[in-house]
Design an enzyme around this catalytic site. Structure first.
Site, PDB file in Angstrom:
ATOM      1  N   GLY A   9       7.555  -8.917  -4.944  1.00 34.49           N
ATOM      2  CA  GLY A   9       6.343  -8.284  -5.434  1.00 34.49           C
ATOM      3  C   GLY A   9       6.716  -7.029  -6.200  1.00 34.49           C
ATOM      4  O   GLY A   9       7.131  -6.034  -5.597  1.00 34.49           O
ATOM      5  N   SER A  11       5.813  -3.878  -8.328  1.00 34.24           N
ATOM      6  CA  SER A  11       4.632  -3.038  -8.509  1.00 34.24           C
ATOM      7  C   SER A  11       4.690  -2.157  -9.741  1.00 34.24           C
ATOM      8  O   SER A  11       3.672  -1.584 -10.142  1.00 34.24           O
ATOM      9  CB  SER A  11       4.465  -2.128  -7.285  1.00 34.24           C
ATOM     10  OG  SER A  11       5.556  -1.205  -7.206  1.00 34.24           O
ATOM     11  N   ASP A  15      10.928   1.410  -5.919  1.00 38.03           N
ATOM     12  CA  ASP A  15      11.359   0.728  -4.693  1.00 38.03           C
ATOM     13  C   ASP A  15      11.415  -0.784  -4.861  1.00 38.03           C
ATOM     14  O   ASP A  15      12.394  -1.430  -4.470  1.00 38.03           O
ATOM     15  CB  ASP A  15      10.418   1.092  -3.539  1.00 38.03           C
ATOM     16  CG  ASP A  15      10.366   2.587  -3.288  1.00 38.03           C
ATOM     17  OD1 ASP A  15      11.420   3.236  -3.354  1.00 38.03           O
ATOM     18  OD2 ASP A  15       9.269   3.106  -3.037  1.00 38.03           O
ATOM     19  N   MET A  35       1.245  -8.233  -9.289  1.00 37.55           N
ATOM     20  CA  MET A  35      -0.087  -8.513  -8.772  1.00 37.55           C
ATOM     21  C   MET A  35      -1.093  -7.536  -9.358  1.00 37.55           C
ATOM     22  O   MET A  35      -0.900  -6.324  -9.272  1.00 37.55           O
ATOM     23  CB  MET A  35      -0.104  -8.375  -7.243  1.00 37.55           C
ATOM     24  CG  MET A  35       0.622  -9.450  -6.500  1.00 37.55           C
ATOM     25  SD  MET A  35       0.673  -9.076  -4.711  1.00 37.55           S
ATOM     26  CE  MET A  35       2.083  -7.966  -4.650  1.00 37.55           C
ATOM     27  N   CYS A 100      -4.721  -4.312   2.936  1.00 40.20           N
ATOM     28  CA  CYS A 100      -4.109  -4.882   1.735  1.00 40.20           C
ATOM     29  C   CYS A 100      -2.827  -5.626   2.087  1.00 40.20           C
ATOM     30  O   CYS A 100      -2.574  -6.723   1.574  1.00 40.20           O
ATOM     31  CB  CYS A 100      -3.831  -3.783   0.711  1.00 40.20           C
ATOM     32  SG  CYS A 100      -3.060  -4.384  -0.811  1.00 40.20           S
ATOM     33  N   GLY A 124       8.942  -3.801  -1.683  1.00 39.04           N
ATOM     34  CA  GLY A 124       9.686  -2.543  -1.671  1.00 39.04           C
ATOM     35  C   GLY A 124       9.347  -1.636  -0.507  1.00 39.04           C
ATOM     36  O   GLY A 124       9.609  -0.436  -0.563  1.00 39.04           O
ATOM     37  N   CYS A 197      -4.857   3.399  -3.112  1.00 39.09           N
ATOM     38  CA  CYS A 197      -4.349   2.829  -4.357  1.00 39.09           C
ATOM     39  C   CYS A 197      -5.404   2.714  -5.445  1.00 39.09           C
ATOM     40  O   CYS A 197      -5.138   3.030  -6.610  1.00 39.09           O
ATOM     41  CB  CYS A 197      -3.720   1.464  -4.085  1.00 39.09           C
ATOM     42  SG  CYS A 197      -4.829   0.284  -3.254  1.00 39.09           S
TER      43      CYS A 197
END
Length: 363
Positions: A9, A11, A15, A35, A100, A124, A197
């Site tokens: 994943g 982002s 990380d 995502m 989430c 991460g 977020c």
């Protein structure tokens, strides 16, 4: 570990970028997935998704790995954001990052990764996993104590953790940034995301005002004295100091004011003066919606430690009783601002046991 197809994943942060590189260096076939979890149409120029996607494209070009894109905005709105608003409207202070992880990153995204033929999923997060003798997966703290994120992962189940790996969990953050700088990754010095977020750097109250009605009411001391007017209980959290706008009072101590409680029946915000006021302290709590990493609760009573907020030092406590889906926790030392809606997470040393949602202080 033999070479596998691992979906990361990505982002747009340092990380997850270094996680992808570490897995590639170990010989795995690495695929990155970006995502999109928030609907741009709900914002007016704030959302950073476009910038994050550009960073992901740059990272994948540098590392020579494929990038896939997936839109989970509908799932996020239905499974995370709706619950977030519902909890706020009920006077509690939810933690959407926990939801989430459970509903999006390790459910919707995990399903998507498996559909891509993944053997494993990576993120991460600063956390680690280990296998017990009976084959169960343990969730361990990240080795960097200042970055450990097991708190946000405590609600995951065995089937979600079994295919998960956290490549940077054994590294200090400074080393992760150093690796990114050596690789020439564009995100090596990118600022870490903070706060909720989907709110980002925006004013919390202004954002919520788009979704929750303002219901002003009195601010009162525990003795009933009115000292101001609040904008709506949903916009405040226990222990909060900023934004109360209580002016100087004749005969007052001059100490700062803090939120100590909410009375929904009278729409009253309870406030006190002084960070060590007794109304801010609690010897225990009650929690529900319990989740245990091992799949079952430990035998009770059980001595362990707990956190009632991220980055809090472990607090020694005793799990006294569990009645179905409810736990009673007694701390060795009274805790400040035990906040309904937040997560209490239990630990046995470096092992994260699980946790639940705080219902009330006391118990």
């Amino acid at each position: 570990m033999k070479p596998q197809r691992i979906v990361v994943g990505l982002s747009g942060g340092v990380d997850s970028a270094v996680s992808a590189w570490l897995l590639r260096e170990q010989g795995h076939e690495v695929h990155a997935v970006f995502m999109k979890n928030w609907d741009d149409a709900l914002d007016t120029g704030w959302c950073s998704a476009a910038e994050d996607l550009r960073d992901c494209e740059d990272i994948c070009a540098t590392l020579d790995i494929p990038l896939h894109r997936v839109n989970f905005a509908r799932e996020y709105r239905e499974r995370v954001f709706a619950a977030f608003l519902s909890e706020l409207a009920a006077g509690r202070t939810p933690n959407p990052d926990v939801l989430c992880n459970r509903e999006i990153k390790f459910r919707a995204f995990l399903d998507h990764a498996l559909a891509l033929g993944a053997d494993a999923l990576a993120t991460g997060h600063y956390a680690r996993t280990a296998r017990t003798a009976d084959g169960r997966v343990q969730l361990l703290k990240g080795l960097d104590p200042g970055k450990d994120q097991s708190y946000f992962l405590h609600a995951l189940e065995q089937r979600q953790l079994a295919p998960a790996c956290f490549p940077v969990g054994a590294l200090p953050k400074r080393e992760v940034r150093a690796i990114a700088a050596r690789l020439g990754l564009v995100v090596h010095d990118k600022k870490d995301s903070t706060g909720i977020c989907f709110i980002g750097e925006r004013d919390f109250t202004q954002f919520l005002a788009q979704y929750l009605p303002a219901e002003p009411g009195p601010m009162r001391t525990p003795d009933g004295e009115c000292v101001g007017t609040h904008r709506g209980l949903a916009f405040y959290t226990l222990g909060q100091r900023q934004g109360l706008e209580i002016g100087g009072r004749r005969g007052g101590s001059g100490a700062p004011w803090f939120v100590a409680g909410k009375d929904r029946e009278t729409n009253t915000l309870i406030v006190v003066q002084g960070s060590d006021h007794p109304a801010l302290l609690a010897a225990g709590l009650r929690a529900s919606k319990l989740s245990w990493i091992a799949g079952e609760a430990p035998a009770l009573p059980y001595r362990c430690s707990a956190k009632i907020r991220y980055r809090q030092a472990d607090q020694p406590c005793t799990l006294l009783a569990i009645d179905g889906d409810t736990a009673r926790v007694r701390f060795d030392t009274p805790q400040r601002a035990v906040t309904p809606g937040q997560s209490v997470v239990f630990y046995a040393g470096e092992v994260c046991l699980g946790g639940g949602i705080i219902d009330a202080a006391g118990g």
